[in-house]
Design an enzyme around this catalytic site. Structure first.
Site, PDB file in Angstrom:
ATOM      1  N   PHE A  22       0.847  -1.204   0.000  1.00 19.52           N
ATOM      2  CA  PHE A  22       0.000   0.000   0.000  1.00 19.52           C
ATOM      3  C   PHE A  22       0.882   1.253   0.000  1.00 19.52           C
ATOM      4  O   PHE A  22       0.729   2.129  -0.850  1.00 19.52           O
ATOM      5  CB  PHE A  22      -0.920  -0.040   1.223  1.00 19.52           C
ATOM      6  CG  PHE A  22      -1.633   1.258   1.507  1.00 19.52           C
ATOM      7  CD1 PHE A  22      -2.698   1.672   0.719  1.00 19.52           C
ATOM      8  CD2 PHE A  22      -1.235   2.057   2.569  1.00 19.52           C
ATOM      9  CE1 PHE A  22      -3.359   2.885   0.982  1.00 19.52           C
ATOM     10  CE2 PHE A  22      -1.884   3.255   2.845  1.00 19.52           C
ATOM     11  CZ  PHE A  22      -2.956   3.669   2.048  1.00 19.52           C
ATOM     12  N   TYR A  23       1.841   1.324   0.936  1.00 27.21           N
ATOM     13  CA  TYR A  23       2.689   2.522   1.013  1.00 27.21           C
ATOM     14  C   TYR A  23       3.611   2.646  -0.204  1.00 27.21           C
ATOM     15  O   TYR A  23       3.854   3.759  -0.692  1.00 27.21           O
ATOM     16  CB  TYR A  23       3.507   2.514   2.305  1.00 27.21           C
ATOM     17  CG  TYR A  23       2.677   2.777   3.539  1.00 27.21           C
ATOM     18  CD1 TYR A  23       1.945   3.959   3.657  1.00 27.21           C
ATOM     19  CD2 TYR A  23       2.614   1.875   4.583  1.00 27.21           C
ATOM     20  CE1 TYR A  23       1.172   4.220   4.776  1.00 27.21           C
ATOM     21  CE2 TYR A  23       1.841   2.119   5.715  1.00 27.21           C
ATOM     22  CZ  TYR A  23       1.127   3.296   5.802  1.00 27.21           C
ATOM     23  OH  TYR A  23       0.361   3.564   6.902  1.00 27.21           O
ATOM     24  N   ALA A  24       4.094   1.512  -0.699  1.00 22.37           N
ATOM     25  CA  ALA A  24       4.980   1.554  -1.874  1.00 22.37           C
ATOM     26  C   ALA A  24       4.243   2.145  -3.075  1.00 22.37           C
ATOM     27  O   ALA A  24       4.837   2.841  -3.906  1.00 22.37           O
ATOM     28  CB  ALA A  24       5.504   0.153  -2.190  1.00 22.37           C
TER      29      ALA A  24
END
Ligand SMILES: CC(C)(COP(=O)(O)OP(=O)(O)OC[C@H]1O[C@@H](n2cnc3c(N)ncnc32)[C@H](O)[C@@H]1OP(=O)(O)O)[C@@H](O)C(=O)NCCC(=O)NCCS
Length: 168
Positions: free
Chosen positions: A144-146
């Site tokens: 998700f953060y990537a």
């Protein structure tokens, strides 16, 4: 159906919000919002923001926390570190971010993360901050953060970071 920015309200956690009903599927994050978030707010160790839909103003659809933090230049990749001093680098920590299962994969996590970064950028006009740090709890959270450009920090805590745009 995907949620849009204007279908969601992001506001500070208050006593009217139904913390007990929140369920993102991760026990420690559910426990956090139910039992610890209000205390963290009172103690001034985290600001907690919740997302609600106007038609269900007490139901917490998602939440995130913000706190001040720091990293050292050696935690950052060399190309970032070389532009920074050797003393601690001021940062903002999105310590926790979660979306209730009923709203999963409808864009709410993205809306919350964008709101968190916007708040951090506004705060950084007054208190200097160079990077945003997040604490992904598992591989799905890392993915998700990537997707938003976060990269891994060096060090044992498996945190990820995003460099804030420099104003000057
Ligand atoms: C991680 C989490 C916040 C994502 O929220 P969400 O509202 O479902 O995310 P979005 O719908 O905005 O997804 C944005 C993008 O992130 C990526 N993504 C989101 N969830 C993902 C998953 N489980 N696995 C892989 N990629 C994922 C995708 O690229 C997605 O875009 P797409 O739907 O167009 O493919 C949510 O699943 C959650 O609360 N999980 C439990 C708690 C958690 O892991 N928190 C983060 C660490 S503290």
């Amino acid at each position: 159906m995907r949620l849009s920015d204007d279908s969601v309200r992001v506001e500070p956690l208050g006593s009217d919000h139904d913390r007990a009903a929140f369920n993102c599927g991760n026990e420690s994050l559910d426990r956090y919002i139910r039992t610890q978030a209000s205390q963290d707010t009172r103690r001034g160790v985290a600001r907690v923001f919740v997302a609600v839909l106007p038609e269900e103003p007490k139901r917490i659809a998602g939440f995130f926390t913000l706190s001040a933090a720091w990293v050292t230049a050696s935690d950052l990749p060399p190309e970032e570190a070389k532009r920074l001093p050797r003393h601690p680098i001021p940062a903002a920590l999105v310590g926790r971010l979660a979306v209730d299962r009923g709203f999963a994969r409808r864009g709410l996590g993205s809306i919350l993360l964008a709101d968190a970064v916007k708040k951090i950028m506004a705060a950084a006009e007054t208190v200097a901050m160079t990077v945003v740090i997040v604490d992904p709890i598992d591989d799905a959270a890392r993915a998700f953060y990537a997707a938003f450009g976060f990269r891994s920090l060096q060090g044992p805590r498996q945190q990820m970071f995003l460099t804030l745009p420099r104003a000057i």
